[in-house]
Write an enzyme that holds these catalytic residues in place. Structure first.
Site, short mmCIF file in Angstrom:
data_model
loop_
_atom_site.label_atom_id
_atom_site.label_comp_id
_atom_site.label_asym_id
_atom_site.label_seq_id
_atom_site.Cartn_x
_atom_site.Cartn_y
_atom_site.Cartn_z
N ALA A 270 10.73 36.63 6.77
CA ALA A 270 9.95 35.53 6.95
C ALA A 270 8.71 35.53 5.91
O ALA A 270 8.36 34.64 5.30
CB ALA A 270 9.31 35.34 8.17
N VAL B 244 12.20 35.22 14.57
CA VAL B 244 12.21 35.28 13.12
C VAL B 244 11.87 36.59 12.58
O VAL B 244 10.63 37.12 13.04
CB VAL B 244 11.44 34.02 12.57
CG1 VAL B 244 11.28 33.86 11.01
CG2 VAL B 244 11.61 32.46 13.07
N CYS B 245 12.68 37.03 11.78
CA CYS B 245 12.36 38.58 11.26
C CYS B 245 11.14 38.41 10.43
O CYS B 245 11.23 37.55 9.42
CB CYS B 245 13.62 38.82 10.23
SG CYS B 245 13.15 40.42 9.40
N VAL B 246 10.19 39.21 10.71
CA VAL B 246 9.17 39.16 9.85
C VAL B 246 9.21 39.69 8.46
O VAL B 246 8.75 38.86 7.62
CB VAL B 246 8.04 40.21 10.77
CG1 VAL B 246 8.57 41.84 10.57
CG2 VAL B 246 6.60 40.26 9.96
N PHE C 4 16.90 34.84 13.57
CA PHE C 4 16.81 34.47 12.22
C PHE C 4 16.64 35.51 11.23
O PHE C 4 15.71 36.03 11.16
CB PHE C 4 16.07 33.02 12.35
CG PHE C 4 16.44 31.99 13.21
CD1 PHE C 4 16.95 31.09 12.91
CD2 PHE C 4 15.72 32.11 14.52
CE1 PHE C 4 17.43 30.34 13.97
CE2 PHE C 4 16.03 31.30 15.49
CZ PHE C 4 16.92 30.18 15.31
#
Lengths: 130, 100, 129
Positions: free
Chosen positions: A82, A77-79, A39
């Site tokens: 995010a 989820v991409c840090v 994501f």
């Protein structure tokens, strides 16, 4: 076949997250492996557990969580994306001194390398977005 | 190569670009708002009829249905598929590009 | 804490990053560049292709001072240090927008539409931003 998926839009505003989910489900039904769902951009908003859609509508976030629960699909989820958009797990929240976290069940937060690694390791990468 | 387009041709140039930058023998799949390109007496259908001479064109059935797009007015040659068919297309092509 | 995995052993794929959107109006160009920079650690065969409004990403003279948006355009100059050296722009996209290569912040190879199509068809992975 190993298929990786990239989701670039949040739930409800764009259809892309629905399409990605329905594609992933169909691939699993056909016996393929979903190597990872990554994501990115506003797609990280698929990973907030605070979503409360009306009862007569689909629950986009829970659907993803169920996919992880029932089929062991890796939801990442991409840090960096995010952090910009306020999606945090407990560790991230602690690290940034926030008193709340909101990452939904079945999702994990990790780096962009996970996208490139999926692209390299999987047989196919399909992107969904705006 | 499978080219996936999800924008209405009347709003954005994604389909036009996908056509311009795709090779003969490639496939174009219309999903989401791009399915509006597949039906009726429009400039988009005229373009797709031309594309069909050397490329395959597919449209995602559930997205046509959701939008009330007239399936009878989808020209011959444009194949209507479901999500399983979408998966088959991805598997059949060595690479996939989404013209987001 | 979020260390990258490094290059998975031995596999080298052709990866093209296709930029089709202008900077600043949306975040796609910036976050797309972040993928390219992180992805460089994987030692893949990388190309960046600028088509449609993506050619505006490379426009010289971007100054976001007053708008307050992050100006990431100088980062395209750093691509070379990451061994990302294959940068292409589509001729038709440049022409349509009244741009010439001298307007761009980094050197690019200008390709015809047919050449871009051929380049794309030869890729293993194509990511659009």
């Amino acid at each position: 076949m190993k298929i990786a998926i990239m989701v670039n839009t949040g739930p409800y505003t764009h259809q892309a997250s629905d399409t990605a989910y329905l594609f992933a489900s169909a691939a699993l039904r056909k016996g393929h492996e979903i190597y990872r769902v990554f994501f990115y951009h506003d797609g990280v908003n698929n990973g907030t557990r605070l979503t409360v859609p009306p009862q007569d509508d689909r629950h986009v976030v829970n659907r993803w969580s169920e996919l992880a629960d029932q089929h062991g699909v890796d939801l990442v989820v991409c840090v960096a994306a995010a952090q910009r958009r306020g999606i945090m797990d407990a560790d991230e929240a602690k690290r940034h001194g926030n008193n709340a976290d909101n990452l939904a069940s079945g999702f994990r937060i990790s780096g962009l390398g996970q996208l490139v690694e999926a692209a390299v390791q999987a047989d196919r990468l399909v992107s969904f977005g705006d | 190569m499978l080219h996936i387009v999800n924008k209405s041709p009347f709003e954005k140039n994604s389909l036009e670009t996908a056509v311009r930058l795709s090779q003969p023998d490639s496939a174009i799949l219309l999903i989401e708002d791009a399915v509006y390109a597949a039906s009726g007496d429009t400039s988009a259908v005229t373009m797709l009829k031309d594309v069909l001479r050397d490329r395959q064109v597919f449209a995602l059935g559930p997205d046509l249905q959701a939008r009330g797009v007239d399936v009878e007015k989808v020209p011959d040659g444009i194949e209507i598929i479901d999500y399983e068919g979408f998966v088959d297309l991805v598997v059949a092509h060595e690479s996939t590009q989404s013209w987001l | 804490m979020y260390e990258e995995d490094g290059a998975p052993g031995g596999i080298v794929k052709k990866i093209a990053y296709v930029n089709r959107r202008a900077p600043h109006g949306t975040i796609y160009a910036l976050e797309g560049l972040e993928v390219v920079l992180i992805g460089a650690a994987f030692d893949q065969d990388v190309s960046m292709i600028f088509v449609d409004d993506g050619v505006y990403d490379l426009k010289r003279g971007q100054d976001t001072g007053v708008s307050g948006i992050k100006n990431f355009s100088p980062a395209y100059r750093a691509l070379e240090m990451y061994d990302v050296e294959k940068l292409y722009a589509e001729s038709e996209s440049l022409q349509k927008r009244g741009l010439v290569v001298e307007d761009l912040i980094v050197p690019v190879e200008v390709l015809s539409s047919a050449e871009v199509a051929e380049l794309l068809a030869g890729q293993d992975i194509v990511l659009n931003f």
